[in-house]
Motif scaffolding. Structure first.
Motif, PDB file in Angstrom:
ATOM      1  N   GLU A  49       0.853  -1.248   0.044  1.00  0.00           N
ATOM      2  CA  GLU A  49       0.053   0.069   0.121  1.00  0.00           C
ATOM      3  C   GLU A  49       0.816   1.277  -0.185  1.00  0.00           C
ATOM      4  O   GLU A  49       1.770   1.304   0.756  1.00  0.00           O
ATOM      5  N   ILE A  50       0.599   2.086  -0.966  1.00  0.00           N
ATOM      6  CA  ILE A  50       1.577   3.281  -1.102  1.00  0.00           C
ATOM      7  C   ILE A  50       0.421   4.510  -0.815  1.00  0.00           C
ATOM      8  O   ILE A  50      -0.698   4.595  -1.338  1.00  0.00           O
ATOM      9  N   ILE A  51       0.638   5.222   0.406  1.00  0.00           N
ATOM     10  CA  ILE A  51      -0.445   6.497   0.570  1.00  0.00           C
ATOM     11  C   ILE A  51       0.247   7.653  -0.215  1.00  0.00           C
ATOM     12  O   ILE A  51       1.463   7.860  -0.005  1.00  0.00           O
ATOM     13  N   HIS A  52      -0.493   8.100  -1.066  1.00  0.00           N
ATOM     14  CA  HIS A  52      -0.127   9.361  -2.016  1.00  0.00           C
ATOM     15  C   HIS A  52      -0.814  10.223  -2.354  1.00  0.00           C
ATOM     16  O   HIS A  52      -2.185   9.853  -2.580  1.00  0.00           O
ATOM     17  N   LYS A  53      -0.874  11.732  -1.800  1.00  0.00           N
ATOM     18  CA  LYS A  53      -2.211  12.558  -1.752  1.00  0.00           C
ATOM     19  C   LYS A  53      -2.226  13.119  -2.932  1.00  0.00           C
ATOM     20  O   LYS A  53      -3.182  13.597  -3.236  1.00  0.00           O
ATOM     21  N   ASP A  54      -0.885  13.176  -3.721  1.00  0.00           N
ATOM     22  CA  ASP A  54      -1.122  14.395  -5.026  1.00  0.00           C
ATOM     23  C   ASP A  54      -1.199  13.325  -6.109  1.00  0.00           C
ATOM     24  O   ASP A  54      -0.229  12.727  -6.607  1.00  0.00           O
ATOM     25  N   PHE A  55      -2.379  13.054  -6.700  1.00  0.00           N
ATOM     26  CA  PHE A  55      -2.301  12.120  -8.023  1.00  0.00           C
ATOM     27  C   PHE A  55      -2.216  13.053  -9.282  1.00  0.00           C
ATOM     28  O   PHE A  55      -2.371  12.310 -10.366  1.00  0.00           O
ATOM     29  N   SER A  56      -1.812  14.180  -9.137  1.00  0.00           N
ATOM     30  CA  SER A  56      -1.221  14.957 -10.228  1.00  0.00           C
ATOM     31  C   SER A  56       0.179  14.819 -10.471  1.00  0.00           C
ATOM     32  O   SER A  56       0.677  15.163 -11.497  1.00  0.00           O
ATOM     33  N   ASP A  57       0.991  14.408  -9.356  1.00  0.00           N
ATOM     34  CA  ASP A  57       2.451  14.055  -9.499  1.00  0.00           C
ATOM     35  C   ASP A  57       2.872  12.553  -8.872  1.00  0.00           C
ATOM     36  O   ASP A  57       2.710  12.389  -7.860  1.00  0.00           O
ATOM     37  N   PHE A  58       3.012  11.608  -9.767  1.00  0.00           N
ATOM     38  CA  PHE A  58       3.626  10.454  -9.251  1.00  0.00           C
ATOM     39  C   PHE A  58       4.980  10.374  -9.193  1.00  0.00           C
ATOM     40  O   PHE A  58       5.632   9.021  -9.147  1.00  0.00           O
ATOM     41  N   SER A  59       5.813  11.493  -9.295  1.00  0.00           N
ATOM     42  CA  SER A  59       7.002  11.013  -9.695  1.00  0.00           C
ATOM     43  C   SER A  59       8.101  10.489  -8.613  1.00  0.00           C
ATOM     44  O   SER A  59       8.807   9.686  -8.682  1.00  0.00           O
ATOM     45  N   THR A  60       7.608  10.655  -7.433  1.00  0.00           N
ATOM     46  CA  THR A  60       8.348  10.146  -6.187  1.00  0.00           C
ATOM     47  C   THR A  60       8.181   8.735  -6.026  1.00  0.00           C
ATOM     48  O   THR A  60       8.811   7.936  -5.161  1.00  0.00           O
ATOM     49  N   ILE A  61       6.938   8.255  -6.523  1.00  0.00           N
ATOM     50  CA  ILE A  61       6.480   6.711  -6.415  1.00  0.00           C
ATOM     51  C   ILE A  61       6.855   5.730  -7.559  1.00  0.00           C
ATOM     52  O   ILE A  61       6.477   4.716  -7.647  1.00  0.00           O
ATOM     53  N   ILE A  62       7.180   6.202  -8.829  1.00  0.00           N
ATOM     54  CA  ILE A  62       7.246   5.716 -10.084  1.00  0.00           C
ATOM     55  C   ILE A  62       8.095   4.547 -10.033  1.00  0.00           C
ATOM     56  O   ILE A  62       7.904   3.262 -10.486  1.00  0.00           O
ATOM     57  N   PRO A  63       9.353   4.256  -9.172  1.00  0.00           N
ATOM     58  CA  PRO A  63      10.072   3.235  -9.048  1.00  0.00           C
ATOM     59  C   PRO A  63       9.336   2.105  -8.345  1.00  0.00           C
ATOM     60  O   PRO A  63       9.716   0.804  -8.720  1.00  0.00           O
ATOM     61  N   GLN A  64       8.285   2.310  -7.520  1.00  0.00           N
ATOM     62  CA  GLN A  64       7.450   1.145  -7.190  1.00  0.00           C
ATOM     63  C   GLN A  64       6.276   0.874  -8.068  1.00  0.00           C
ATOM     64  O   GLN A  64       5.578  -0.085  -7.550  1.00  0.00           O
ATOM     65  N   MET A  65       6.188   1.433  -9.228  1.00  0.00           N
ATOM     66  CA  MET A  65       4.946   1.196 -10.013  1.00  0.00           C
ATOM     67  C   MET A  65       5.477   0.168 -11.406  1.00  0.00           C
ATOM     68  O   MET A  65       4.776   0.189 -12.095  1.00  0.00           O
ATOM     69  N   THR A  66       6.558  -0.280 -11.228  1.00  0.00           N
ATOM     70  CA  THR A  66       6.857  -1.173 -12.214  1.00  0.00           C
ATOM     71  C   THR A  66       6.869  -2.794 -11.724  1.00  0.00           C
ATOM     72  O   THR A  66       6.570  -3.295 -10.943  1.00  0.00           O
ATOM     73  N   ASP A  67       6.825  -3.613 -13.049  1.00  0.00           N
ATOM     74  CA  ASP A  67       7.003  -5.146 -12.834  1.00  0.00           C
ATOM     75  C   ASP A  67       5.387  -5.574 -12.589  1.00  0.00           C
ATOM     76  O   ASP A  67       5.201  -6.323 -11.961  1.00  0.00           O
ATOM     77  N   TYR A  68       4.361  -4.800 -13.295  1.00  0.00           N
ATOM     78  CA  TYR A  68       3.081  -5.201 -13.077  1.00  0.00           C
ATOM     79  C   TYR A  68       2.321  -5.439 -14.443  1.00  0.00           C
ATOM     80  O   TYR A  68       2.801  -4.817 -15.429  1.00  0.00           O
ATOM     81  N   ASP A  69       1.471  -6.521 -14.288  1.00  0.00           N
ATOM     82  CA  ASP A  69       0.724  -6.848 -15.865  1.00  0.00           C
ATOM     83  C   ASP A  69      -0.536  -6.597 -15.774  1.00  0.00           C
ATOM     84  O   ASP A  69      -1.253  -6.802 -16.767  1.00  0.00           O
ATOM     85  N   ALA A  70      -1.139  -5.996 -14.814  1.00  0.00           N
ATOM     86  CA  ALA A  70      -2.629  -5.465 -14.729  1.00  0.00           C
ATOM     87  C   ALA A  70      -2.906  -4.038 -13.975  1.00  0.00           C
ATOM     88  O   ALA A  70      -2.218  -3.951 -12.986  1.00  0.00           O
ATOM     89  N   CYS A  71      -3.792  -3.355 -14.651  1.00  0.00           N
ATOM     90  CA  CYS A  71      -4.267  -2.271 -13.836  1.00  0.00           C
ATOM     91  C   CYS A  71      -5.551  -2.111 -13.763  1.00  0.00           C
ATOM     92  O   CYS A  71      -6.360  -2.224 -14.689  1.00  0.00           O
ATOM     93  N   TYR A  72      -6.234  -2.279 -12.540  1.00  0.00           N
ATOM     94  CA  TYR A  72      -7.700  -2.087 -12.131  1.00  0.00           C
ATOM     95  C   TYR A  72      -7.899  -0.672 -11.756  1.00  0.00           C
ATOM     96  O   TYR A  72      -7.959  -0.389 -10.701  1.00  0.00           O
ATOM     97  N   PHE A  73      -8.331   0.047 -12.736  1.00  0.00           N
ATOM     98  CA  PHE A  73      -8.527   1.647 -12.396  1.00  0.00           C
ATOM     99  C   PHE A  73      -9.935   1.834 -11.946  1.00  0.00           C
ATOM    100  O   PHE A  73     -10.743   1.967 -12.781  1.00  0.00           O
ATOM    101  N   CYS A  74     -10.194   1.753 -10.732  1.00  0.00           N
ATOM    102  CA  CYS A  74     -11.592   1.833 -10.225  1.00  0.00           C
ATOM    103  C   CYS A  74     -11.818   3.224  -9.463  1.00  0.00           C
ATOM    104  O   CYS A  74     -12.599   3.426  -8.915  1.00  0.00           O
ATOM    105  N   LEU A  75     -10.911   4.123  -9.624  1.00  0.00           N
ATOM    106  CA  LEU A  75     -10.943   5.535  -9.048  1.00  0.00           C
ATOM    107  C   LEU A  75     -11.903   6.212  -9.730  1.00  0.00           C
ATOM    108  O   LEU A  75     -12.092   6.488 -10.975  1.00  0.00           O
TER     109      LEU A  75
END
Length: 225
Positions: A49-75
Motif C-alpha cells: 500500500e502506497i499512501i500518496h496524496k497528490d495524484f497529479s504527480d507520481f514522480s516520487t513513487i514511479i520506481p514502485q510502479m514497475t513489474d505489473y501486468d494489470a491495472c484495475y482503475f476503479c478510481l
C-alpha cells in the motif's frame, strides 16, 4: 499465463475495495499494489500500500510502479454536485495521467477501466458524465496497452463487508440487500456485485474476453470463467 501482478486505484471506494478483496483471495493473483490517499487498514502478504496524496504527480513513487501486468482503475467520483470542469479533471485528466505513467513502466499491462452503464462511446449524450466517461474510454483504447477492457456496471450490490461512501447509495444498498437474490434472478442483465466485478477483472487479464466493453451481463459471465 503467470500469476497476475496488479495495481489497483480507488481501493478505498466501494468498487475498488471489492476488486481488492477478490484479488487478495484469488490464487491467480500473485501481488497487489494499491495507491491511495488514505490507508485501507488492510494487511495481507500479497498487498503493498502506497499512501500518496497528490495524484497529479507520481514522480516520487514511479520506481514502485514497475513489474505489473494489470491495472484495475476503479478510481472515480459521482458527477452530482460538482462542476463539469471538476468532473472532467478527476475523470479524464487524472485517469489519462495515470495511464500515461504506468504504460511505459509496464508495456505488457492489461488496463481495466471502470466507467458505467450508459457511457457514451460517441461522446454525444445529453449527459455530461456519459460523454466524459466515453472520452476517457476512447482515449485509453487508443493507447498501446497489451489489452484494454472497459467495465460498464449498472447496479452493483456490495458484498463481503464492502460499503459505499455515499450516504444515499449506502441507504439504497441496505434497502435492496434483503431483496437482492430475487432481483438478481429477475434482472440478470442489470445487476452485478462487487465480488463478481473483481472476479471478472481477474478473468479478463488471465483468459481474455470476447468484448472490449463489458456490461453487467458480460461481467457476470466473465466472473464464472
Amino acid at each position: 499465463m503467470e500469476k497476475i501482478k496488479a495495481i489497483i486505484t480507488g481501493a478505498t471506494g466501494m468498487v475498488g475495495k471489492g476488486v481488492l478483496l477478490e484479488c487478495l483471495e484469488s490464487n491467480d493473483v500473485e501481488k497487489v499494489l494499491i495507491i491511495v490517499r488514505e490507508s485501507t487498514g488492510i494487511k495481507h502478504p500479497k498487498l503493498s500500500e502506497i499512501i500518496h496524496k497528490d495524484f497529479s504527480d507520481f514522480s516520487t513513487i514511479i520506481p514502485q510502479m514497475t513489474d505489473y501486468d494489470a491495472c484495475y482503475f476503479c478510481l472515480g467520483i459521482s458527477s452530482a454536485g460538482i462542476s463539469n470542469e471538476k468532473y472532467h479533471e478527476i475523470t479524464f485528466d487524472l485517469t489519462m495521467h495515470f495511464a500515461e505513467i504506468v504504460l511505459p513502466l509496464n508495456p505488457e499491462m492489461t488496463f481495466c477501466y471502470v466507467s458505467g452503464a450508459g457511457t457514451a462511446t460517441g461522446e454525444d449524450s445529453s449527459m455530461n458524465w456519459a460523454n466524459v466517461k466515453g472520452k476517457t474510454e476512447n482515449a485509453i483504447l487508443k493507447m498501446p496497452f497489451n489489452q484494454s477492457y472497459m467495465f460498464r456496471p449498472g447496479f452493483i450490490q456490495p458484498e463481503k463487508g464492502v460499503t459505499s461512501k455515499v450516504p444515499l447509495y449506502k441507504a439504497i444498498y441496505l434497502f435492496v440487500s434483503p431483496l437482492f437474490s430475487i432481483l438478481d434472478k429477475l434482472f440478470p442483465k442489470s445487476i452485478t456485485t462487487t465480488s463478481r466485478l473483481g472476479k471478472a477483472m481477474i478473468s479478463v487479464v488471465k483468459n481474455g474476453y470476447s468484448e472490449t466493453y463489458l456490461e453487467n451481463h458480460d461481467i457476470n459471465r466473465a466472473a464464472l470463467k
